[in-house]
Enzyme design. Structure first.
Site, PDB file in Angstrom:
ATOM      1  N   CYS A   1       0.843  -1.187   0.000  1.00 14.84           N
ATOM      2  CA  CYS A   1       0.000   0.000   0.000  1.00 14.84           C
ATOM      3  C   CYS A   1       0.877   1.235   0.000  1.00 14.84           C
ATOM      4  CB  CYS A   1      -0.868   0.061   1.258  1.00 14.84           C
ATOM      5  SG  CYS A   1      -1.948  -1.357   1.445  1.00 14.84           S
TER       6      CYS A   1
ATOM      7  N   ASN B   1       0.763   1.476   6.107  1.00 15.11           N
ATOM      8  CA  ASN B   1       1.250   0.538   5.095  1.00 15.11           C
ATOM      9  C   ASN B   1       2.066  -0.532   5.805  1.00 15.11           C
ATOM     10  OD1 ASN B   1       3.956   0.762   2.662  1.00 15.11           O
ATOM     11  ND2 ASN B   1       2.402  -0.804   2.855  1.00 15.11           N
ATOM     12  N   GLY B   2       1.729  -1.803   5.545  1.00 12.29           N
ATOM     13  CA  GLY B   2       2.481  -2.907   6.153  1.00 12.29           C
ATOM     14  C   GLY B   2       1.532  -3.946   6.706  1.00 12.29           C
TER      15      GLY B   2
ATOM     16  N   TYR C   1      11.566  -4.410  -7.001  1.00 15.97           N
ATOM     17  CA  TYR C   1      10.333  -4.367  -7.787  1.00 15.97           C
ATOM     18  C   TYR C   1       9.376  -3.237  -7.446  1.00 15.97           C
ATOM     19  CZ  TYR C   1       5.638  -5.651  -9.314  1.00 15.97           C
ATOM     20  OH  TYR C   1       4.382  -5.617  -9.868  1.00 15.97           O
TER      21      TYR C   1
ATOM     22  N   GLY D   1      -0.692   0.611  -5.030  1.00 19.10           N
ATOM     23  CA  GLY D   1      -1.992   0.011  -4.758  1.00 19.10           C
ATOM     24  C   GLY D   1      -3.048   0.576  -5.657  1.00 19.10           C
TER      25      GLY D   1
HETATM   26  P1  AMP Z   1       5.095 -14.681 -11.890  1.00 19.20           P
HETATM   27  O1  AMP Z   1       4.507 -14.388 -13.221  1.00 19.20           O
HETATM   28  O2  AMP Z   1       4.133 -15.346 -10.956  1.00 19.20           O
HETATM   29  O3  AMP Z   1       6.397 -15.419 -11.946  1.00 19.20           O
HETATM   30  O4  AMP Z   1       5.390 -13.285 -11.174  1.00 19.20           O
HETATM   31  C1  AMP Z   1       6.493 -12.520 -11.533  1.00 19.20           C
HETATM   32  C2  AMP Z   1       6.061 -11.248 -12.227  1.00 19.20           C
HETATM   33  O5  AMP Z   1       5.146 -10.520 -11.433  1.00 19.20           O
HETATM   34  C3  AMP Z   1       7.253 -10.350 -12.465  1.00 19.20           C
HETATM   35  O6  AMP Z   1       7.155  -9.865 -13.794  1.00 19.20           O
HETATM   36  C4  AMP Z   1       7.105  -9.209 -11.465  1.00 19.20           C
HETATM   37  O7  AMP Z   1       7.338  -7.965 -12.081  1.00 19.20           O
HETATM   38  C5  AMP Z   1       5.681  -9.306 -10.959  1.00 19.20           C
HETATM   39  N1  AMP Z   1       5.613  -9.356  -9.495  1.00 19.20           N
HETATM   40  C6  AMP Z   1       6.482  -9.881  -8.611  1.00 19.20           C
HETATM   41  N2  AMP Z   1       6.043  -9.760  -7.332  1.00 19.20           N
HETATM   42  C7  AMP Z   1       4.867  -9.134  -7.403  1.00 19.20           C
HETATM   43  C8  AMP Z   1       3.894  -8.722  -6.432  1.00 19.20           C
HETATM   44  N3  AMP Z   1       4.077  -8.933  -5.133  1.00 19.20           N
HETATM   45  N4  AMP Z   1       2.777  -8.122  -6.879  1.00 19.20           N
HETATM   46  C9  AMP Z   1       2.577  -7.919  -8.203  1.00 19.20           C
HETATM   47  N5  AMP Z   1       3.448  -8.281  -9.170  1.00 19.20           N
HETATM   48  C10 AMP Z   1       4.567  -8.890  -8.789  1.00 19.20           C
END
Ligand code: AMP
Length: 477
Positions: free
Chosen positions: A2, A104-105, A258, A28
């Site tokens: 968030c 947030n958390g 990320y 978010g």
């Molecule tokens: P996946 O497709 O399940 O392997 O997720 C990895 C992809 O989702 C990567 O391209 C990341 O940029 C993105 N990603 C990683 N962690 C998150 C997260 N917590 N929430 C949303 N997107 C994520």
């Protein structure tokens, strides 16, 4: 995950908070909200499902005016995705004035504290949300222990286990406070000039998750909130640090990998710079490989753009935008089933026509969680004519869930927790696969020991099973 924002004692604070929230919208997109206090001492709160520009529109901002305001954008990690779980929360106190809070958390001992307040003191909760728990815990110390607001925040901060970057409005004051480990980002800025003696006037202070938001309201960054710090803002008086109850610093490394925006400075680092260095480190692993003129480095846009750029610059290879991302597709990551996640990736990305024919591709992404995104993309690139696909990942292998505010699926869904390196490479349809190693962050970060790598090494500061959260809170992992 968030984002939070607050502005102290400025006319039109509600509009400025909405602007701040707009610039941290990436934190978010599920819902957002605003609580504003006017000069007569009334706090008004408005929340809704959807994006900032739609929910906090001009009509709403006209109605909810105030000179002290806080706001929140939500990306649910625990608790249902509905309006009741949106923030801020207004906690009604019997004799008034009410307090408003956003945070947030994730709180690890949420269930334990909530049950205690409900059973022993008759508190009623309106949501399943951590922010409300923090507010009610502070209200408990105010009402039942007759402590001052400052003492109440200090006591609550001691009781809460987990991650919280929070802002609170109480009477005509605003408080910013953070968990002792500093898991989530939190910065302080001002709309005023920063005086040479460093004494910051409370009026015009801006509290927000990420520094990328300062530009939109014309604020200057003062500094980061310290882990465990509590600050008080009071009309016409200087900003004061009430206390600093710090523990072992545990900044979330995934924020740099990320989550945070590349134009943010956080945890003493520039996000884009860290990402470029991660890319350069990945290129270092490939020193012996004979990538030549037929090789192109591409990112999975947008989160890995800087990692791919860093890789290409270090490897002296060409960086190109071979994949296009449709910005009108929502989050694919949070879709409830695999079929919808697969479809989401297809809707989101498309290769450039006649671009990949006969090329070797270094395909860079920030992380692999379930493996959905890269499996789909590597198939797309093969179909588009790519000769070889070498996947390079800007994070170590994700082998554990996050309990401090990042939305990670259960361990059973994490590909790296269940398959060997070679099996993952095959599953993704790649020729080779490499991740950055945890220890190599030591070459990249200024303070490696101040970071939490628990989703990569399972070294958790707090484990949820110690606090019954897993069994009793259905929406948490
Ligand atoms: P996946 O497709 O399940 O392997 O997720 C990895 C992809 O989702 C990567 O391209 C990341 O940029 C993105 N990603 C990683 N962690 C998150 C997260 N917590 N929430 C949303 N997107 C994520």
């Amino acid at each position: 995950m968030c984002g939070i924002a607050g502005i102290f004692n400025v006319s039109g604070a509600e509009t400025l908070v909405a602007e701040l929230l707009f610039s941290i919208q990436h934190r978010g997109q599920e819902s957002c909200g605003l609580a504003a206090r006017n000069d007569r001492g009334n706090i008004f709160c408005y929340k809704g499902m959807g994006l900032v520009k739609n929910v906090l529109n001009e009509e709403i901002l006209q109605k909810y005016q105030g000179n002290i305001a806080i706001g929140h954008v939500r990306y649910p990690t625990a608790g249902k995705s509905d309006e009741t779980n949106s923030q801020p929360h207004v906690i009604e106190l019997p004799e008034g004035p009410h307090l408003a809070i956003c945070s947030n958390g994730d709180i690890i001992n949420y269930y334990e504290l909530r049950t205690w307040l409900e059973n022993d003191y008759g508190f009623t909760f309106k949501s399943d949300n951590d922010g409300e728990l923090i507010g009610r815990l502070i209200a408990f110390y105010l009402l039942h222990k007759k402590l001052t607001i400052e003492e109440s925040i200090i006591e609550a901060q001691k009781q809460l286990k987990g991650a919280f970057s929070s802002i609170l409005i109480y009477r005509d004051k605003m408080f910013g406070f953070r968990d002792p480990h500093g898991y989530r980002p939190y910065v302080i800025g001002t709309l005023e000039d920063i005086p040479e003696n460093g004494e910051i006037l409370s009026d015009g202070v801006v509290l927000v998750s990420e520094s990328c938001a300062f530009g939109i309201v014309g604020a200057k960054m003062i500094r980061e909130m310290l882990p465990g710090e509590i600050i008080r803002l009071e009309k016409g008086k200087p900003m004061v640090t009430v206390a600093v109850n710090s523990g072992k610093t545990q900044h979330c490394i995934f924020e740099l990998i990320y989550f945070s925006r590349p134009d943010t400075k956080v945890f003493g680092e520039k996000v884009y710079d860290v990402r470029k260095k991660i890319g350069a480190q990945l290129a270092d692993y490939d020193k012996e490989l004979a990538f030549g003129d037929d090789t192109v480095v591409i990112a999975v846009p947008d989160s890995s753009n800087f990692v791919a750029l860093g890789y290409a610059q270090k490897a002296k290879l060409s960086f190109d935008m071979g994949l296009l991302r449709n910005h009108y597709v929502g989050r694919t990551f949070t879709k409830p089933d695999q079929k919808q996640r697969d479809e989401g990736v297809r809707h989101k990305f498309n290769p450039l026509p006649d671009f990949f024919n006969g090329k070797k591709v270094v395909l860079v992404d920030d992380s692999i969680v379930r493996g959905t995104t890269l499996r789909k993309i590597s198939r797309m690139l093969r179909n588009a004519g790519a000769k070889e696909i070498h996947i390079r990942i800007g994070s170590p292998k994700v082998i554990g869930s996050c309990y401090y505010g990042i939305d990670t699926p259960t361990k059973q869904e994490l590909i790296a927790a269940n398959k060997s390196h070679d099996e993952i490479c095959e599953y993704l349809g790649a020729d080779t696969l490499k991740h950055i190693e945890i220890d190599d962050f030591g070459k990249i970060l200024h303070n490696f020991d101040d970071f939490c790598f628990a989703c990569f090494n399972l070294k958790y500061q707090y484990k949820p099973e110690d606090y019954h959260q897993k069994v009793n809170r259905p929406d948490a992992e």
